[in-house]
Design a protein around this motif. Sequence first.
Motif, PDB file in Angstrom:
ATOM      1  N   LEU A   1     -65.178 -10.377  47.638  1.00 53.55           N
ATOM      2  CA  LEU A   1     -64.164 -10.185  46.608  1.00 53.55           C
ATOM      3  C   LEU A   1     -64.716  -9.313  45.501  1.00 53.55           C
ATOM      4  CD1 LEU A   1     -62.758 -13.798  46.346  1.00 53.55           C
ATOM      5  CD2 LEU A   1     -61.719 -11.842  47.483  1.00 53.55           C
ATOM      6  N   GLY A   2     -63.858  -8.500  44.960  1.00 54.24           N
ATOM      7  CA  GLY A   2     -64.266  -7.644  43.860  1.00 54.24           C
ATOM      8  C   GLY A   2     -63.083  -7.427  42.949  1.00 54.24           C
ATOM      9  N   SER A   3     -63.381  -6.987  41.769  1.00 55.69           N
ATOM     10  CA  SER A   3     -62.304  -6.709  40.831  1.00 55.69           C
ATOM     11  C   SER A   3     -61.661  -5.378  41.190  1.00 55.69           C
ATOM     12  CB  SER A   3     -62.857  -6.658  39.412  1.00 55.69           C
ATOM     13  OG  SER A   3     -63.818  -5.644  39.313  1.00 55.69           O
ATOM     14  N   SER A   4     -60.425  -5.192  40.785  1.00 55.87           N
ATOM     15  CA  SER A   4     -59.783  -3.915  41.021  1.00 55.87           C
ATOM     16  C   SER A   4     -60.308  -2.914  40.001  1.00 55.87           C
ATOM     17  CB  SER A   4     -58.264  -4.043  40.934  1.00 55.87           C
ATOM     18  OG  SER A   4     -57.899  -4.623  39.718  1.00 55.87           O
ATOM     19  N   GLY A   5     -60.258  -1.653  40.357  1.00 59.78           N
ATOM     20  CA  GLY A   5     -60.792  -0.613  39.489  1.00 59.78           C
ATOM     21  C   GLY A   5     -62.239  -0.326  39.822  1.00 59.78           C
ATOM     22  N   PRO A   6     -62.877   0.496  39.008  1.00 65.89           N
ATOM     23  CA  PRO A   6     -64.261   0.886  39.288  1.00 65.89           C
ATOM     24  C   PRO A   6     -65.215  -0.301  39.328  1.00 65.89           C
ATOM     25  CG  PRO A   6     -63.297   2.286  37.605  1.00 65.89           C
ATOM     26  CD  PRO A   6     -62.337   1.162  37.833  1.00 65.89           C
ATOM     27  N   THR A   7     -66.147  -0.258  40.281  1.00 60.16           N
ATOM     28  CA  THR A   7     -67.176  -1.272  40.426  1.00 60.16           C
ATOM     29  C   THR A   7     -68.521  -0.564  40.399  1.00 60.16           C
ATOM     30  OG1 THR A   7     -65.711  -2.614  41.793  1.00 60.16           O
ATOM     31  CG2 THR A   7     -68.046  -3.128  41.887  1.00 60.16           C
ATOM     32  N   THR A   8     -69.476  -1.095  39.631  1.00 58.78           N
ATOM     33  CA  THR A   8     -70.794  -0.479  39.518  1.00 58.78           C
ATOM     34  C   THR A   8     -71.840  -1.355  40.189  1.00 58.78           C
ATOM     35  OG1 THR A   8     -70.167   0.585  37.438  1.00 58.78           O
ATOM     36  CG2 THR A   8     -72.515   0.412  37.904  1.00 58.78           C
ATOM     37  N   HIS A   9     -72.722  -0.697  40.958  1.00 57.76           N
ATOM     38  CA  HIS A   9     -73.808  -1.367  41.659  1.00 57.76           C
ATOM     39  C   HIS A   9     -75.113  -0.713  41.214  1.00 57.76           C
ATOM     40  CE1 HIS A   9     -70.662  -2.694  44.506  1.00 57.76           C
ATOM     41  NE2 HIS A   9     -70.231  -1.447  44.410  1.00 57.76           N
ATOM     42  N   SER A  10     -76.202  -1.465  41.206  1.00 59.13           N
ATOM     43  CA  SER A  10     -77.533  -0.925  40.932  1.00 59.13           C
ATOM     44  C   SER A  10     -78.354  -1.009  42.207  1.00 59.13           C
ATOM     45  CB  SER A  10     -78.222  -1.710  39.813  1.00 59.13           C
ATOM     46  OG  SER A  10     -77.529  -1.531  38.602  1.00 59.13           O
ATOM     47  N   VAL A  11     -79.023   0.109  42.537  1.00 60.02           N
ATOM     48  CA  VAL A  11     -79.782   0.195  43.783  1.00 60.02           C
ATOM     49  C   VAL A  11     -81.170   0.754  43.474  1.00 60.02           C
ATOM     50  CG1 VAL A  11     -79.821   1.184  46.107  1.00 60.02           C
ATOM     51  CG2 VAL A  11     -77.638   0.684  45.021  1.00 60.02           C
ATOM     52  N   ASP A  12     -82.202   0.150  44.052  1.00 66.25           N
ATOM     53  CA  ASP A  12     -83.565   0.657  43.895  1.00 66.25           C
ATOM     54  C   ASP A  12     -83.801   1.753  44.936  1.00 66.25           C
ATOM     55  OD1 ASP A  12     -86.260   1.204  43.726  1.00 66.25           O
ATOM     56  OD2 ASP A  12     -86.917  -0.863  43.998  1.00 66.25           O
ATOM     57  N   VAL A  13     -83.825   2.997  44.476  1.00 64.16           N
ATOM     58  CA  VAL A  13     -84.066   4.137  45.378  1.00 64.16           C
ATOM     59  C   VAL A  13     -85.353   4.860  44.980  1.00 64.16           C
ATOM     60  CG1 VAL A  13     -81.636   4.446  45.986  1.00 64.16           C
ATOM     61  CG2 VAL A  13     -82.568   5.663  44.009  1.00 64.16           C
ATOM     62  N   SER A  14     -86.277   4.127  44.365  1.00 64.69           N
ATOM     63  CA  SER A  14     -87.504   4.732  43.852  1.00 64.69           C
ATOM     64  C   SER A  14     -88.425   5.265  44.955  1.00 64.69           C
ATOM     65  CB  SER A  14     -88.259   3.736  42.974  1.00 64.69           C
ATOM     66  OG  SER A  14     -88.593   2.571  43.705  1.00 64.69           O
ATOM     67  N   SER A  15     -88.184   4.891  46.189  1.00 67.13           N
ATOM     68  CA  SER A  15     -88.994   5.407  47.297  1.00 67.13           C
ATOM     69  C   SER A  15     -88.338   6.611  47.977  1.00 67.13           C
ATOM     70  CB  SER A  15     -89.243   4.302  48.332  1.00 67.13           C
ATOM     71  OG  SER A  15     -88.020   3.924  48.945  1.00 67.13           O
ATOM     72  N   LYS A  16     -87.206   7.070  47.449  1.00 61.89           N
ATOM     73  CA  LYS A  16     -86.447   8.177  48.056  1.00 61.89           C
ATOM     74  C   LYS A  16     -86.427   9.385  47.133  1.00 61.89           C
ATOM     75  CE  LYS A  16     -85.514   5.468  51.376  1.00 61.89           C
ATOM     76  NZ  LYS A  16     -86.292   5.610  52.584  1.00 61.89           N
ATOM     77  N   LYS A  17     -86.478  10.569  47.704  1.00 59.02           N
ATOM     78  CA  LYS A  17     -86.341  11.792  46.923  1.00 59.02           C
ATOM     79  C   LYS A  17     -84.964  11.803  46.268  1.00 59.02           C
ATOM     80  CE  LYS A  17     -90.259  13.700  48.009  1.00 59.02           C
ATOM     81  NZ  LYS A  17     -91.325  13.677  47.047  1.00 59.02           N
TER      82      LYS A  17
END
Length: 95
Positions: free
Chosen positions: A52-68
């Motif tokens: 379930l999620g709210s309607s409208g924009p949803t923000t996620h945080s992702v650790d991509v420190s090992s990727k260019k």
Amino acid sequence: MVSSTIEVTGLSGNGPALLEVQENIVHWDRSDPTVHLVAPDGTPYLLRSNSLGSSGPTTHSVDVSSKKANGTWKLTVQDRYSTSAGYLDSWKLSF
């Protein structure tokens, strides 16, 4: 499945430990879609899976420190029901 890409250029080194991904999916049932961020090297990061999620924009945080940071980033949206209607309205990355 729907996918959309963003080309990132001009950054040096790897991505951040907390890359913000904002997605705006318009769907009558926000619990249907599974959403992945795919790094330029093809590594998928699960952002949302039939939850379930709210309607409208949803923000996620992702650790991509090992990727260019530079390259083509992709967002994929998979609906678990083929008869459902919805679309990816927009998305963005905040490095």
